[in-house]
Design a protein around this motif. Structure first.
Motif, PDB file in Angstrom:
ATOM      1  N   ARG A   1       0.838  -1.202   0.000  1.00 15.13           N
ATOM      2  CA  ARG A   1       0.000   0.000   0.000  1.00 15.13           C
ATOM      3  C   ARG A   1       0.870   1.247   0.000  1.00 15.13           C
TER       4      ARG A   1
ATOM      5  N   SER B   1      -0.969  -4.745  -4.435  1.00 15.11           N
ATOM      6  CA  SER B   1      -1.588  -3.452  -4.143  1.00 15.11           C
ATOM      7  C   SER B   1      -2.874  -3.241  -4.923  1.00 15.11           C
TER       8      SER B   1
ATOM      9  N   PRO C   1      -9.241  -1.756   1.186  1.00 13.43           N
ATOM     10  CA  PRO C   1      -8.167  -0.759   1.010  1.00 13.43           C
ATOM     11  C   PRO C   1      -8.408   0.536   1.781  1.00 13.43           C
TER      12      PRO C   1
END
Length: 315
Positions: free
Chosen positions: A56, A128, A175
């Motif tokens: 991230r 990611s 996320p």
């Protein structure tokens, strides 16, 4: 889900074991992830959640899809998504993956896994971006314990659910999740509390250049950020060598920084030498497994090469 019973903790003797979300505002909270397949264990979750933080942050810093290959709470490799040169594709056994150049997420994982393929054996992968079919094809043929990503395409999920006889660990991470500012743990019954390390590693942190030469090429910025972020999520002491947005040597958890540097440097040497004509042209039989090729190449390129070349097994 607010609580998850684990088979055992770090070791089979450590039972009972569980995962739970601390209460906030007097109420229990749900986990920020979904278990889409498998039954992850204690160390699997440690690897997954640390690896997720790395990718991230690397994604935010580089603007490119990122991937990490985690083993025992340290990255064996980490990288951003860039098309792999031909030699590197061959060195990391990915030259036959259809659509690799078109998937930067798949390219990121091929690079991350290719940092240290021996240490990545049985890794937990972190992505990611959404896991597409090309990335799933890479994961499907490697010895890997699981993957964490913000999402999966239907085709990718269907393929990965077949891995390891249907037991492959697949986590879908929210996320948008942000943890509490304070983090807590216990050691020998003593509680520890500290502010979570939320300081972002950004390009602005490289602005104060103290050497006479002030020019810092963009390629150097990318490599520095890759190395800094990878080292942030590596057990200390740690040293990271990076090139082209890819960690190529990570030395983790050594008491001496000197030994840590030697370890990382040796891995970087192996990374370079795997792309040499001598290594790329090794005539392996078709029935030799990929992990066995990795182990053989690792010894072949090391100072202990005669341990391999002097045996009948090598022939």
């Amino acid at each position: 889900m607010k609580e998850y019973e684990l088979k055992y903790g770090c070791n089979p003797t450590q039972r009972p074991a569980r995962l739970f979300m601390p209460e906030r505002d007097g109420g229990a909270r749900d986990f920020p992830f979904e278990i889409l397949n498998g039954r992850p264990g204690y160390i699997n979750f440690l690897d997954a959640l640390n690896a997720w933080q790395l990718v991230r942050e690397l994604r935010a810093s580089s603007g490119l899809p990122a991937a990490a290959s985690f083993k025992h709470v340290s990255p064996a490799g980490a990288a951003v998504g860039r098309v792999l040169p031909g030699k590197l594709k061959r060195a990391v056994f990915s030259e036959d993956i259809e659509g690799l150049d078109e998937s930067l997420q798949a390219s990121a994982y091929a690079r991350a896994r290719g940092c240290d393929r021996v240490s990545s054996y049985g890794d937990f992968a972190a992505l990611s971006d959404c896991c597409d079919l090309t990335t799933a094809r890479l994961l499907q043929r490697e010895v890997s314990d699981g993957v964490i990503a913000p999402d999966f395409t239907e085709e990718a999920l269907a393929l990965l659910r077949k891995k390891k006889g249907g037991s492959y660990n697949i986590l879908r991470m929210d996320p948008s999740y942000l943890p509490d500012a304070l983090e807590r743990r216990q050691v020998f019954g003593i509680g520890f509390e500290q502010l979570r390390d939320s300081a972002a590693l950004t390009r602005e942190g490289l602005s104060k250049i103290v050497s006479r030469e002030k020019a810092l090429p963009e390629e150097a910025v990318l490599d520095l950020m890759t190395a800094l972020i990878a080292a942030k999520y590596t057990q200390s002491n740690s040293v990271c060598y990076a090139k082209d947005g890819q960690a190529i040597g990570i030395g983790a958890g050594q008491q001496s920084r000197v030994h840590c540097t030697r370890l990382a440097g040796n891995k970087a040497d192996i990374w370079y030498l795997r792309q040499s004509p001598q290594a790329l042209s090794l005539p392996f039989r078709s029935d030799v497994r990929r992990p066995d090729r990795d182990n053989a190449i690792d010894v072949y390129l090391s100072d202990e090469y005669m341990d391999l070349l002097g045996t009948e097994e090598w022939k």
